[in-house]
Design a protein around this motif. Structure first.
Motif, PDB file in Angstrom:
ATOM      1  N   PRO A 162      33.400  21.909  37.101  1.00 52.33           N
ATOM      2  CA  PRO A 162      34.505  22.849  37.353  1.00 52.33           C
ATOM      3  C   PRO A 162      34.116  24.240  36.861  1.00 52.33           C
ATOM      4  O   PRO A 162      33.493  24.390  35.800  1.00 52.33           O
ATOM      5  N   GLN A 163      34.509  25.264  37.608  1.00 48.04           N
ATOM      6  CA  GLN A 163      34.073  26.629  37.294  1.00 48.04           C
ATOM      7  C   GLN A 163      35.149  27.487  36.640  1.00 48.04           C
ATOM      8  O   GLN A 163      34.878  28.613  36.225  1.00 48.04           O
ATOM      9  N   GLY A 164      36.374  26.983  36.570  1.00 47.91           N
ATOM     10  CA  GLY A 164      37.428  27.769  35.931  1.00 47.91           C
ATOM     11  C   GLY A 164      37.866  28.940  36.782  1.00 47.91           C
ATOM     12  O   GLY A 164      37.798  28.900  38.009  1.00 47.91           O
ATOM     13  N   LEU A 165      38.308  30.011  36.112  1.00 43.71           N
ATOM     14  CA  LEU A 165      38.829  31.185  36.814  1.00 43.71           C
ATOM     15  C   LEU A 165      37.707  32.160  37.136  1.00 43.71           C
ATOM     16  O   LEU A 165      36.667  32.185  36.472  1.00 43.71           O
ATOM     17  N   TRP A 166      37.945  32.987  38.127  1.00 47.62           N
ATOM     18  CA  TRP A 166      36.925  33.890  38.661  1.00 47.62           C
ATOM     19  C   TRP A 166      36.229  34.682  37.557  1.00 47.62           C
ATOM     20  O   TRP A 166      35.010  34.670  37.439  1.00 47.62           O
ATOM     21  N   PHE A 167      36.999  35.396  36.742  1.00 47.23           N
ATOM     22  CA  PHE A 167      36.412  36.285  35.751  1.00 47.23           C
ATOM     23  C   PHE A 167      36.291  35.578  34.405  1.00 47.23           C
ATOM     24  O   PHE A 167      37.218  35.561  33.604  1.00 47.23           O
ATOM     25  N   VAL A 168      35.138  34.956  34.191  1.00 52.10           N
ATOM     26  CA  VAL A 168      34.764  34.232  32.968  1.00 52.10           C
ATOM     27  C   VAL A 168      35.891  33.358  32.443  1.00 52.10           C
ATOM     28  O   VAL A 168      36.096  33.252  31.238  1.00 52.10           O
ATOM     29  N   ASP A 169      36.608  32.736  33.354  1.00 55.83           N
ATOM     30  CA  ASP A 169      37.664  31.785  33.009  1.00 55.83           C
ATOM     31  C   ASP A 169      38.811  32.432  32.226  1.00 55.83           C
ATOM     32  O   ASP A 169      39.559  31.750  31.524  1.00 55.83           O
ATOM     33  N   VAL A 170      38.962  33.759  32.356  1.00 55.59           N
ATOM     34  CA  VAL A 170      40.038  34.477  31.670  1.00 55.59           C
ATOM     35  C   VAL A 170      41.090  34.954  32.663  1.00 55.59           C
ATOM     36  O   VAL A 170      42.292  34.905  32.386  1.00 55.59           O
ATOM     37  N   LEU A 212      25.999  31.841  39.205  1.00 58.48           N
ATOM     38  CA  LEU A 212      26.676  32.491  38.073  1.00 58.48           C
ATOM     39  C   LEU A 212      27.117  33.912  38.423  1.00 58.48           C
ATOM     40  O   LEU A 212      27.155  34.800  37.573  1.00 58.48           O
ATOM     41  N   HIS A 213      27.488  34.144  39.677  1.00 52.23           N
ATOM     42  CA  HIS A 213      27.952  35.460  40.087  1.00 52.23           C
ATOM     43  C   HIS A 213      29.291  35.780  39.421  1.00 52.23           C
ATOM     44  O   HIS A 213      30.272  35.060  39.595  1.00 52.23           O
ATOM     45  N   GLU A 214      29.336  36.855  38.640  1.00 49.24           N
ATOM     46  CA  GLU A 214      30.544  37.291  37.931  1.00 49.24           C
ATOM     47  C   GLU A 214      31.183  36.143  37.141  1.00 49.24           C
ATOM     48  O   GLU A 214      32.398  35.953  37.158  1.00 49.24           O
ATOM     49  N   GLY A 215      30.333  35.406  36.454  1.00 50.83           N
ATOM     50  CA  GLY A 215      30.812  34.267  35.677  1.00 50.83           C
ATOM     51  C   GLY A 215      30.194  32.980  36.198  1.00 50.83           C
ATOM     52  O   GLY A 215      29.131  32.981  36.811  1.00 50.83           O
ATOM     53  N   GLY A 216      30.843  31.869  35.959  1.00 49.31           N
ATOM     54  CA  GLY A 216      30.325  30.591  36.423  1.00 49.31           C
ATOM     55  C   GLY A 216      29.659  29.800  35.317  1.00 49.31           C
ATOM     56  O   GLY A 216      29.263  30.342  34.286  1.00 49.31           O
ATOM     57  N   ALA A 427      40.307  41.151  27.395  1.00 45.70           N
ATOM     58  CA  ALA A 427      40.080  39.719  27.196  1.00 45.70           C
ATOM     59  C   ALA A 427      38.860  39.245  27.976  1.00 45.70           C
ATOM     60  O   ALA A 427      38.074  38.415  27.498  1.00 45.70           O
ATOM     61  N   MET A 428      38.685  39.792  29.157  1.00 48.29           N
ATOM     62  CA  MET A 428      37.551  39.396  29.984  1.00 48.29           C
ATOM     63  C   MET A 428      36.234  39.819  29.336  1.00 48.29           C
ATOM     64  O   MET A 428      35.291  39.027  29.229  1.00 48.29           O
ATOM     65  N   THR A 429      36.136  41.064  28.897  1.00 44.61           N
ATOM     66  CA  THR A 429      34.890  41.537  28.307  1.00 44.61           C
ATOM     67  C   THR A 429      34.639  40.903  26.946  1.00 44.61           C
ATOM     68  O   THR A 429      33.485  40.737  26.544  1.00 44.61           O
ATOM     69  N   ALA A 430      35.710  40.526  26.230  1.00 44.98           N
ATOM     70  CA  ALA A 430      35.523  39.827  24.955  1.00 44.98           C
ATOM     71  C   ALA A 430      34.937  38.442  25.185  1.00 44.98           C
ATOM     72  O   ALA A 430      34.120  37.956  24.400  1.00 44.98           O
ATOM     73  N   ALA A 431      35.337  37.794  26.285  1.00 46.62           N
ATOM     74  CA  ALA A 431      34.831  36.461  26.595  1.00 46.62           C
ATOM     75  C   ALA A 431      33.363  36.494  26.999  1.00 46.62           C
ATOM     76  O   ALA A 431      32.615  35.558  26.724  1.00 46.62           O
ATOM     77  N   ASP A 432      32.949  37.567  27.661  1.00 52.16           N
ATOM     78  CA  ASP A 432      31.556  37.703  28.073  1.00 52.16           C
ATOM     79  C   ASP A 432      31.182  39.175  28.023  1.00 52.16           C
ATOM     80  O   ASP A 432      31.455  39.926  28.957  1.00 52.16           O
ATOM     81  N   PRO A 433      30.547  39.629  26.918  1.00 53.16           N
ATOM     82  CA  PRO A 433      30.216  41.049  26.768  1.00 53.16           C
ATOM     83  C   PRO A 433      29.342  41.598  27.890  1.00 53.16           C
ATOM     84  O   PRO A 433      29.354  42.802  28.140  1.00 53.16           O
ATOM     85  N   THR A 434      28.585  40.735  28.589  1.00 55.42           N
ATOM     86  CA  THR A 434      27.741  41.238  29.678  1.00 55.42           C
ATOM     87  C   THR A 434      28.580  41.780  30.826  1.00 55.42           C
ATOM     88  O   THR A 434      28.077  42.536  31.660  1.00 55.42           O
ATOM     89  N   LEU A 435      29.858  41.396  30.873  1.00 61.95           N
ATOM     90  CA  LEU A 435      30.725  41.892  31.941  1.00 61.95           C
ATOM     91  C   LEU A 435      31.329  43.242  31.615  1.00 61.95           C
ATOM     92  O   LEU A 435      32.094  43.786  32.412  1.00 61.95           O
TER      93      LEU A 435
END
Length: 675
Positions: A162-170, A212-216, A427-435
């Protein structure tokens, strides 16, 4: 030949003249995959024929094609335990299918129909045939491993992640599940996928796949092994195939590149900046890109001087380079023809292009004559809207926009009430700083007229610097000069540019108008507030009027194109609603994060949707000033009601362009000169 400005010559061309140029780079690639959502989802053959002619005239020799490719998913997964109805629902409508290919969304809206899939596949085959005739190689979407829901239940023994939500599952819609690409089950799916694709659309030599495009998530599967599984499936069907990867937000990752055969890889550096960072793309061939547009927005934008300097990347190289191509990765291409044409000309540039002479030649060809006032207008535009865009004056996201992005209603009396710290973007950038780079001020700011209403509105979408790189009145001289030139210039290209500059002047002046409204509200000066609010809505009406004069700025045309693809009245209505949705709420409630991402300065959107939002908000702020009770506004619900309302919008231009542009000029001058 130019976008929105192809002009027939009124004389016979000499038959015995040959002009020969040798391209400096072998590949000239067109289209971000999102173009098939933001620009071309409802093109008919006539539109595609003109578009392909433009690609050929621009020197393009490879282009992404997703048109009709949904047939491949349909034929593939009905062989793996799914009914046709289930896959049609999973595919989504044409306007949103690009993001299924990008592994970002699934099961959007009511899906699609077999009739629509077949019609799009038929047109896709015709487009591909013409591409081959013009020596434009199609780049097909490849088999990335995404699968419909419950694939593991219907195909026992396989690993589905399962991949969760589009933007790093946030934030964002739910992504499709991913099938382990190292497995035998993936190999079987991929073989069916590529065999079906070849049968339906012919042989392909290039496939676009991004893991792993924009998350994954790979769910414990090694990225290196997963990548080799994808490439192995491509090689099995075509030993000479090329895997096309996007250089975007940290991808392709080093461990992926180190695991695969780089002689069969092409990386598209979307912004032209990743190849020089962290070792670049190792020994993979790559194409230098620009990303001059998000969401198909109509804002004037593009650092022309920076584009003319691009040839230095290959003329100044002291070591052998794996740079083999150029790629325009704009998310939508229905805008900024000057940037498209200039970037296309780079393919034959042996050195930096002299921008002034190039613009003189371009305007003379586009307008049919040399005109001093048109030249002066473009000098202004070159220094402002088409000048350097990087600056340190990025603005903050308003509380109202943050509420809209979070899917919350906003209280006009207390916009910050109940707002989470930092909002969903933080919240999105905190979950994945590369974003973090996704939200950095890359590219243009956009319209405040199209923004979620706020006294602090500074742009409509989530991505951009939220501040102009020039003063609010800087484009007014360009509009004045184009209006003078309008007495002698009559070409389609000139008319388009005049509308586009007037539209941008109105957008820029709206910033001053909004500031005056906020000052009056802060001072609790009701008379001044009413006057300023009326001026602001007058400006919106003036922008609407100038947009109506040109067919390329009409919401009605976009909606008519969508409706025409419906096999029934019901399907036509559905396609219209989703076409409206893409430009406003983008999606349903789970896509609130993307509100106004695809905003446009189009007649109908401006005069109806944006005007009604602002008039509603300004009336509520007046209630605050008079001490009346206010009503929290749910902007998603507001958009959804507008989307579902069957309003009719003109699909043919009307009105006098010069008169309408003069009105914009008068209001803009008044607003930007006021103290």
């Amino acid at each position: 030949m130019s976008r929105f400005g192809t002009r027939p010559v009124d004389r016979e061309l000499p038959a015995d003249v040959v002009i020969e140029r040798r391209a400096q780079l072998d590949l000239r690639i067109a289209y971000n995959l999102t173009v098939s959502g933001y620009t071309t989802p409802y093109f008919d053959w006539a539109q595609w024929e003109a578009e392909l002619d433009l690609l050929a005239a621009s020197g393009v020799n490879a282009a992404h094609v997703t048109l009709g490719q949904e047939l491949v998913y349909l034929e593939t997964f009905t062989r793996f335990g799914y009914s046709e109805e289930e896959i049609l629902r999973w595919l989504g409508p044409p306007s949103h299918q690009p993001w299924l290919w990008l592994n970002s969304i699934q099961s959007f809206g009511q899906g699609t129909t077999r009739a629509l899939v077949e019609k799009r596949a038929e047109l896709g085959r015709r487009v591909i045939r013409r591409m081959h005739e013009l020596d434009i190689a199609p780049i097909f979407p490849g088999c990335s491993g995404i699968v419909p829901p419950k694939f593991g239940e219907r195909n026992e023994g396989c690993l589905v992640v399962p991949q969760g939500l589009w933007f790093v599952d946030v934030a964002g819609p739910e992504r499709p599940d991913w099938l382990d690409t190292t497995s035998d089950e993936y190999a079987a799916v991929a073989e069916t996928f590529y065999t079906t694709q070849r049968s339906a659309f012919g042989t392909c030599g290039m496939w676009a796949v991004d893991l792993l495009h924009e998350g994954g998530k790979t769910g414990g599967v090694g990225l290196a092994e997963a990548a080799w599984g994808v490439q192995r499936a491509m090689i099995a069907v075509n030993p000479d195939s090329t895997w096309v990867l996007q250089g975007w937000i940290g991808n392709p990752r080093r461990e992926l590149l180190e695991a695969i055969d780089l002689s069969r890889v092409l990386v598209l550096d979307l912004t032209g900046e990743a190849a020089d960072a962290d070792g670049g793309f190792l020994d993979a061939k790559w194409a230098l890109g620009i990303l001059p547009n998000y969401g198909g927005r109509t804002v004037l934008y593009g650092d022309l001087a920076a584009v003319t300097a691009v040839p230095k990347r290959w003329t100044a190289a002291t070591e052998p380079s794996r740079l083999v191509g150029l790629t325009n990765m704009a998310e939508g291409v229905g805008n900024n023809p000057v940037l498209w044409d200039l970037f296309s000309d780079l393919a034959w540039a042996e050195d930096e292009i002299p921008l002034g002479p190039w613009l003189d030649d371009w305007t003379a060809a586009r307008y049919g004559a040399v005109d001093d006032h048109a030249r002066a207008a473009w000098q202004t535009l070159m220094e402002t809207a088409f000048g350097p865009w990087r600056h340190d004056n990025a603005g903050a996201t308003s509380a109202e926009t943050q509420h809209a992005m979070a899917g919350n209603a906003v209280d006009p009396a207390d916009p910050g009430k109940g707002l989470a710290s930092g909002g969903p973007l933080a919240a999105m950038t905190a979950a994945d700083p590369t974003l973090e780079t996704f939200a950095m001020p890359y590219a243009s700011t956009d319209s405040v007229i199209a923004a979620v209403p706020s006294m602090l509105a500074n742009q409509a979408s989530m991505v951009g610097p939220r501040a102009l790189p020039y003063s609010e009145d800087a484009l007014i001289p360009a509009l004045r000069n184009l209006l003078i030139a309008a007495d002698s210039l009559r070409t389609k290209g000139f008319e388009y540019d005049l509308v586009d500059v007037a539209r941008q002047v109105a957008d820029d002046a709206a910033r001053a108008g909004l500031r005056f409204i906020a000052e009056a509200a802060e001072a609790k000066d009701l008379d001044a507030y009413d006057q300023r609010a009326a001026e602001y809505l007058e400006l919106i009406d003036a922008q609407e009027a100038v947009l109506r004069t040109n067919e390329h700025f009409l919401l009605g045309r976009w909606l008519d194109d969508a409706r025409a693809w419906g096999s029934t009245e019901e399907e036509g209505t559905y396609l219209v609603e989703e076409a409206k949705r893409l430009l406003t709420s983008w999606g349903y409630a789970d896509a609130a994060f993307l509100v106004d991402y695809g905003n446009r300065g189009w007649a109908g959107l401006v005069g109806d949707y944006y005007h009604s939002r602002w008039s509603t908000w300004l009336a509520q702020i007046r209630e605050v000033l008079t001490g009346e009770a206010t009503t929290p506004i749910d902007w998603y619900r507001f958009a959804d009601q507008w989307i579902r309302h069957d309003s009719q919008y003109p699909s043919h231009s009307h009105g006098d362009l010069k008169t309408a542009a003069m009105t914009v000029l008068e209001i803009a001058e008044r607003l930007t000169s006021a103290k």
